[in-house]
Design an enzyme around this catalytic site. Structure first.
Site, mmCIF file in Angstrom:
data_model
loop_
_atom_site.group_PDB
_atom_site.id
_atom_site.type_symbol
_atom_site.label_atom_id
_atom_site.label_comp_id
_atom_site.label_asym_id
_atom_site.label_seq_id
_atom_site.Cartn_x
_atom_site.Cartn_y
_atom_site.Cartn_z
ATOM 1 N N SER A 1 0.832 -1.206 0.000
ATOM 2 C CA SER A 1 0.000 0.000 0.000
ATOM 3 C C SER A 1 0.863 1.252 0.000
ATOM 4 C CB SER A 1 -0.920 0.009 1.230
ATOM 5 O OG SER A 1 -1.829 -1.059 1.195
ATOM 6 N N HIS B 1 -2.497 6.561 3.708
ATOM 7 C CA HIS B 1 -2.833 5.139 3.845
ATOM 8 C C HIS B 1 -4.095 4.956 4.678
ATOM 9 C CE1 HIS B 1 -2.348 1.155 5.947
ATOM 10 N NE2 HIS B 1 -2.186 0.776 4.695
#
Length: 208
Positions: free
Chosen positions: A15, A43
């Site tokens: 990610s 995130h």
């Protein structure tokens, strides 16, 4: 549909790689010392606007790390943020996380005075005998009261993370902190939240 098969332990790493790649594609450059914090906030929120709206006082990340290593406690304005902050990491350095919002005495005093519990929580935090970091993700009144307490000489935070979310006095409360002499991490505008406050704390704790 192309579904990636990624080990659970690699999901966060992947990610962060994607976020960094997309920031690069947008032509957005984040200073190296601030990058872990900006990446973790994006995130948490999937919102790339934070790369443009987050504000950091000079050398704030290093100052925050020094504060934590010296045993600083973190005070937050929601139990959600308290739950999200890495207490184990903080405890290694002698620190604790506090949230006084649900305390009976705070609720009673707030009702008596006709103010928010967040306001009274900051008064209670000022009584703690420890170096303090404040992580405010919900209540602009907490930031306003912190500003008043600083001006009254009753408290001198080592860091204020000011990211309350909302519409009433949110922008104005953040401006108070931006114009103070305290080390700060603030997100300009209406965006923020408890998860953002916790993410900022963890971005520092995880990189000690």
């Amino acid at each position: 549909m192309n579904i990636k098969h990624i080990l659970p332990s690699d999901i966060e790493k992947e990610s962060f790689r994607i976020i960094k790649s997309e920031l690069d594609a947008m032509g957005k450059t984040v200073p190296e010392d601030l990058l872990p914090t900006v990446l973790r906030v994006i995130h948490t929120t999937a919102d790339f606007e934070y790369a443009d709206t987050m504000r950091f006082s000079e050398d704030v990340i290093e100052k925050a790390k020094t504060a934590i290593r010296s045993g600083a406690h973190i005070v937050t304005d929601t139990n959600m943020a308290l739950s999200g902050i890495s207490k184990k990491t903080l405890e290694k350095y002698g620190g604790e996380v506090h949230c006084f919002m649900a305390d009976a005495d705070v609720a009673a005093k707030a009702k008596e005075k006709g103010v928010t519990r967040a306001t009274v929580s900051m008064d209670k935090a000022a009584e703690l005998d420890a170096p303090l970091i404040f992580a405010i993700g919900n209540a602009p009144t907490a930031l306003i009261r912190l500003y008043e307490l600083m001006n009254e000489g009753k408290i001198k935070p080592l860091l204020i993370i000011g990211v309350p979310v909302g519409f009433v006095n949110v922008v104005e409360a953040k401006e108070l902190i931006l114009n103070s002499d305290v080390p700060y991490i603030v997100n300009e505008g209406r965006k923020g939240g408890s998860t953002v406050a916790a993410a900022i704390c963890n971005s520092i704790l995880y990189n000690l």
